[in-house]
Write an enzyme that holds these catalytic residues in place. Structure first.
Site, PDB file in Angstrom:
ATOM      1  N   LYS A  14     -45.755  -1.919  35.472  1.00 31.87           N
ATOM      2  CA  LYS A  14     -44.162  -2.508  35.817  1.00 31.87           C
ATOM      3  C   LYS A  14     -43.232  -0.808  35.570  1.00 31.87           C
ATOM      4  CE  LYS A  14     -43.216  -5.366  33.272  1.00 31.87           C
ATOM      5  NZ  LYS A  14     -44.299  -5.740  32.670  1.00 31.87           N
ATOM      6  N   ARG A  89     -35.729 -13.566  30.847  1.00 31.63           N
ATOM      7  CA  ARG A  89     -37.350 -14.164  30.046  1.00 31.63           C
ATOM      8  C   ARG A  89     -37.628 -15.448  30.342  1.00 31.63           C
ATOM      9  NH1 ARG A  89     -41.038  -9.875  27.617  1.00 31.63           N
ATOM     10  NH2 ARG A  89     -39.065  -7.871  28.015  1.00 31.63           N
ATOM     11  N   ARG A 128     -54.416   2.701  27.517  1.00 30.51           N
ATOM     12  CA  ARG A 128     -52.803   3.412  27.433  1.00 30.51           C
ATOM     13  C   ARG A 128     -53.381   3.318  25.948  1.00 30.51           C
ATOM     14  NH1 ARG A 128     -47.760   0.494  30.073  1.00 30.51           N
ATOM     15  NH2 ARG A 128     -48.090  -1.465  27.399  1.00 30.51           N
ATOM     16  N   ARG A 134     -49.840   3.932  20.979  1.00 29.51           N
ATOM     17  CA  ARG A 134     -49.080   2.410  21.031  1.00 29.51           C
ATOM     18  C   ARG A 134     -50.128   1.506  20.212  1.00 29.51           C
ATOM     19  NH1 ARG A 134     -45.347   0.431  26.003  1.00 29.51           N
ATOM     20  NH2 ARG A 134     -46.013  -1.421  24.484  1.00 29.51           N
ATOM     21  N   ARG A 146     -50.533 -11.170  24.258  1.00 36.29           N
ATOM     22  CA  ARG A 146     -49.622 -10.719  24.589  1.00 36.29           C
ATOM     23  C   ARG A 146     -49.603 -11.630  26.332  1.00 36.29           C
ATOM     24  NH1 ARG A 146     -49.562  -4.956  24.349  1.00 36.29           N
ATOM     25  NH2 ARG A 146     -48.122  -4.599  25.706  1.00 36.29           N
TER      26      ARG A 146
END
Length: 195
Positions: A14, A89, A128, A134, A146
């Site tokens: 995204k 959301r 990533r 992260r 998630r």
């Protein structure tokens, strides 16, 4: 005005695709997290209200977020359109957004949902995590949780827009440029409808 909600689970691309679409179409990126931080930094009344809530460890109420979105829309009267990222959301948020946009004499043009198989999402996020530092992208169990959370929360929002014929799945696999071409094709057809 073309208003797009870009959907996709963590790792679907995204962020990358939003940046490309903003550049190509001159749309304004409306990410609620960025809006909150900006309003707090600018010490606006909505920002101060949000800060009080956040400082208590609570979620910012929908009406505060909708107020911030309203301010952003008002601040950009000449915009060609907006890409909504991270909002809505929930179905309640979708209904509140629809109501706000209706008051502004516009609406959501379409929801474009990037579809990527779960194994690819996990591989992308682990990769990533290895390069970005992260922590939420470094643990496969956290990643799976998630993804489940995304599907549980956003499925009703997808259903909400599908009722109005405003929901389109986009294959999110392949090269970045291929995915961008698929998204562009959908947006081009929306722009043609508006002309």
């Amino acid at each position: 005005m073309v208003n797009i909600i870009l959907f996709g689970p963590p790792g679907s691309g995204k962020g990358t695709q939003s940046a490309n679409l903003i550049e190509k179409y001159g749309l304004i990126h409306l990410a609620t997290g960025d809006l909150l931080r900006s309003e707090i930094a600018d010490k606006t009344p909505l920002g101060m209200e949000a800060k009080k809530v956040i400082d208590q460890g609570l979620l910012v109420p929908d009406e505060v977020v909708i107020g911030m979105i309203s301010s952003k829309l008002d601040a950009n009267p000449e915009a060609r359109g907006f890409i909504f990222d991270g909002f809505p959301r929930t179905t309640a948020q979708a209904e509140a957004l629809d109501k706000l946009l209706s008051l502004k004499k516009t609406s959501i043009s379409n929801v474009l949902a990037l579809e990527v198989p779960e194994d690819q999402l996990i591989a992308r996020l682990l990769n990533r995590g290895a390069t970005s530092g992260r922590s939420d992208d470094a643990n496969e169990d956290v990643i799976r949780a998630r993804i489940v959370e995304y599907h549980n929360k956003t499925a009703p929002v997808a259903d909400h827009y599908a009722k109005y014929g405003k929901f389109k799945k986009i294959r999110g696999e392949g090269e970045v440029s291929e995915i961008f071409d698929r998204l562009s094709k959908e947006i081009d057809s929306l722009i043609e409808e508006k002309v």
